[in-house]
Design an enzyme around this catalytic site. Sequence first.
Site, mmCIF file in Angstrom:
data_model
loop_
_atom_site.group_PDB
_atom_site.id
_atom_site.type_symbol
_atom_site.label_atom_id
_atom_site.label_comp_id
_atom_site.label_asym_id
_atom_site.label_seq_id
_atom_site.Cartn_x
_atom_site.Cartn_y
_atom_site.Cartn_z
ATOM 1 N N HIS A 236 0.862 -1.182 0.000
ATOM 2 C CA HIS A 236 0.000 0.000 0.000
ATOM 3 C C HIS A 236 0.899 1.233 0.000
ATOM 4 C CE1 HIS A 236 -3.375 -2.591 1.937
ATOM 5 N NE2 HIS A 236 -3.434 -2.606 0.617
ATOM 6 N N GLU A 239 1.344 4.010 2.834
ATOM 7 C CA GLU A 239 1.707 3.576 4.185
ATOM 8 C C GLU A 239 3.222 3.676 4.364
ATOM 9 O OE1 GLU A 239 -0.217 -0.203 4.775
ATOM 10 O OE2 GLU A 239 -2.203 0.647 4.453
ATOM 11 N N HIS A 334 2.849 -2.975 7.215
ATOM 12 C CA HIS A 334 1.848 -1.966 6.851
ATOM 13 C C HIS A 334 1.862 -0.831 7.872
ATOM 14 C CE1 HIS A 334 -0.577 -4.229 3.738
ATOM 15 N NE2 HIS A 334 0.184 -5.189 4.234
ATOM 16 N N GLU A 407 1.615 -4.220 11.636
ATOM 17 C CA GLU A 407 1.061 -2.874 11.496
ATOM 18 C C GLU A 407 1.779 -1.919 12.448
ATOM 19 O OE1 GLU A 407 -1.380 -1.801 9.525
ATOM 20 O OE2 GLU A 407 -2.540 -3.556 8.910
#
Length: 500
Positions: A236, A239, A334, A407
């Site tokens: 992504h 990010e 991420h 994350e």
Amino acid sequence: MEASDGRWKQPSFRRQGGSDIGIDEIITGNLNKCTAVPPGYFGQPKKGHLIFDACFESGNLGRVDYITEFEYDLFIRPDTCNPRFRVWFNFTVENVKESQRVIFNIVNFSKTKSLYRDGMAPMVKSTSRPKWQRLPPKNVYYYRCPDHRKNYVMSFAFCFDREDDIYQFAYCYPYTYTRLQHYLDNLQQRGMDYYCRELLGLSVQQRQLDLLTITNPVNLRPGTEQKVVFITARVHPGETPSSFVCQGIIDFLVSPHPIAKVLRDHLVFKIAPMLNPDGVYLGNYRCSLMGFDLNRHWADPSPWAHPTLHGVKQLIVQMYNNPKVTLEFYIDIHAHSTMMNGFMYGNIFEDEERFQRQAIFPKLLCQNAEDFSFSSTSFNRDAVKAGTGRRFLGGLLDDTSYCYTLEVSFYSYIVGGTTSTVPYTEETYMKLGRNVARTFLDYYRLNSITERPLAPISSTWKEKASSNRCSYHRAQGNNQPSTKTEKRTQATLKEPTQSS
């Protein structure tokens, strides 16, 4: 309109006054030296007529509306070929007056929840102060606005203090494709025999998909058994914290630190630091050039529409089918837009012991990194996540392999035992990466820094992880192949159809 270097841009024009045109109807590219002037003004721009630009690498600003000399509505340019995603912004402002005060309203966010409600603030730097800083949270407001189709708006106040400076504002610390290439070039020039950089493939716009191998070269001799840790980041593109975490992992693994040496002696690290280089370069938040969320296409990536994903998956399946290679970990990095701290997502398995073993690594990481939250770590099999790398590879690989999404918050972390938030910096993102790398030492019980047979952590830690694991809802049934041989057969049979 596409520039010769592949960036999307919007022709230079002057926006005079607001309009009732739909939010996304004229946003076709990034602003290119757009001067915002009062309604009815003609002639050369005066000092204080702000000039906005986002026609640079990873830039994003699609439109600006002059409201008053003190207020401007700004519109994020949606991801290329996908109007659903409007989060990342990165633009410059010049031609300012000293002590000029303004309010910028970013009016077309596609997300309703945001860390802006919890104290997050945009980043700013200028030509005379090139280090990124967060704006004071007291100057930032996030609210639903009836004037903009009840979309959520982020408004921030700012005072320009140096007339000759060009100011740059961004959603979070930018980390561009070019920055990565310079970083990898510098590593390559050091001539380390335990570091190998190779071209795994090219993106749709012919940017490099780099693959790094970090290990003692002895481990790469033909016939040698390999225990592989595979790490990916930036699927992504918006990010950006994931790139800093990934760089922290790489920095530590190639360092002369004795722990790094032990890890290189026992493990083979494969790292693809930027899975979506086109999206990164173009300033997208979620998607590739063609508008695909690549992290929903792991099951059947197209060699022409998702070439970077296709290349990584082919390599992983090839390693999986090699009896001399054991793929022990897959970690996809991420950044999260609504939660604090670092944390992990893992998979749910019908085998209770396998589930308990999967909880060990995040529990150990929690002990090594003050910003990592085990209580926020969760294990799921949500249908919406079915095409992700974690979910797909978790179903493909055997029960000795563990697949996680790592994350990290776009904003801050809360140190255990306190309630105060500590905003992340580039350095603290990289520190989390270093701590991820260090945790493999604990997992494989290599703490003595001595040569010993490589073995996973003992059952004592399984019991501890079991007592501390997050609760989860156990789904009914399990249609995944049950044996390594059966899974390898399916992977081998499926790959030719995916490549055709």
